[in-house]
Write an enzyme that holds these catalytic residues in place. Structure first.
Site, PDB file in Angstrom:
ATOM      1  N   HIS A  62      10.609   4.327  -6.252  1.00 29.27           N
ATOM      2  CA  HIS A  62      10.364   5.124  -5.046  1.00 29.27           C
ATOM      3  C   HIS A  62      10.154   4.189  -3.856  1.00 29.27           C
ATOM      4  CE1 HIS A  62       6.101   4.702  -6.419  1.00 29.27           C
ATOM      5  NE2 HIS A  62       5.830   4.672  -5.124  1.00 29.27           N
TER       6      HIS A  62
ATOM      7  N   GLU B  85       8.516   9.337   1.658  1.00 35.03           N
ATOM      8  CA  GLU B  85       8.899   8.586   0.466  1.00 35.03           C
ATOM      9  C   GLU B  85      10.060   9.289  -0.232  1.00 35.03           C
ATOM     10  OE1 GLU B  85       5.759   7.563  -2.227  1.00 35.03           O
ATOM     11  OE2 GLU B  85       4.567   6.582  -0.661  1.00 35.03           O
TER      12      GLU B  85
ATOM     13  N   HIS C 129       8.313   3.076  -0.104  1.00 33.92           N
ATOM     14  CA  HIS C 129       7.125   3.102   0.756  1.00 33.92           C
ATOM     15  C   HIS C 129       7.633   2.869   2.182  1.00 33.92           C
ATOM     16  CE1 HIS C 129       3.977   1.834  -2.566  1.00 33.92           C
ATOM     17  NE2 HIS C 129       4.412   3.078  -2.711  1.00 33.92           N
TER      18      HIS C 129
ATOM     19  N   ASP D 208       0.283   5.195  -8.144  1.00 32.04           N
ATOM     20  CA  ASP D 208       1.530   4.752  -8.779  1.00 32.04           C
ATOM     21  C   ASP D 208       1.233   4.261 -10.195  1.00 32.04           C
ATOM     22  OD1 ASP D 208       2.950   5.280  -6.467  1.00 32.04           O
ATOM     23  OD2 ASP D 208       2.850   3.211  -5.736  1.00 32.04           O
TER      24      ASP D 208
HETATM   25 ZN   LIG Z   1       3.967   4.304  -4.296  1.00 27.57          ZN
END
Ligand SMILES: [Zn+2]
Length: 170
Positions: free
Chosen positions: A100, A39, A102, A113
């Site tokens: 961010h 990530e 995935h 999250d």
């Molecule tokens: Zn996440």
């Protein structure tokens, strides 16, 4: 000043519209697609428009180089962000939230999250009680975005707007 809008997301009942500019989307897409295994992410910068509920995301940062991450987690670093935000503040722009990736995953926000964003919403050092979260899920060179906002401790998922406006006068 006219800024090209790449995508608009909205949740009218919650009273929030998010406009993502081309430069912000370009950074998110490039960084997310380049980081195939782990990530990656950064922060969102911009401002609210005069209506008070339309957030214009003018830029997204690349991954701060003190960030740490793995296949399914990302802990954003802080290096360089204070100086950047101080500089943007002079132009009337400020911290709006986080993004961010995935990798090889759906852009659905995880429970973690949500908890991280909720803690940002009540952390006075961020001065942002409705932080945005953009997640870029990638698969085979393509990208799918989710856009959410933390509103009064709840995670509200926005929908991609059907309207075709491509620029916002700001
Ligand atoms: Zn996440």
């Amino acid at each position: 000043m006219i800024e090209e809008i790449a995508a608009t997301f909205e949740h009218l009942a919650a009273g929030v519209v998010v406009k993502l500019t081309e430069p912000a989307l370009a950074i998110i897409a490039r960084q997310a697609l380049d980081s195939k295994r782990d990530e990656t992410g950064g922060i969102l910068i911009g401002r609210y428009q005069d209506d008070g509920y339309t957030a214009l995301v003018t830029s997204a940062t690349a991954r701060p180089n003190d960030s740490i991450s793995g296949r399914t987690w990302f802990q954003r670093g802080v290096r360089g962000l204070k100086e950047l935000l101080r500089d943007r503040w002079r132009r009337g722009e400020y911290y709006l939230g986080e993004w961010h990736s995935h990798p090889d995953g759906s852009p659905e926000p995880s429970g973690n999250d949500f908890r991280e964003m909720r803690s940002i919403s009540i952390d006075s050092s961020y001065r942002c009680n409705r932080p945005l979260l953009i997640i870029a899920g990638t698969s085979a060179g393509s990208i799918e975005l989710s856009v959410s906002v933390i509103d009064s401790g709840r995670l509200v998922r926005l929908q991609r707007s059907k309207t075709t406006s491509t620029a916002a006068a700001t």
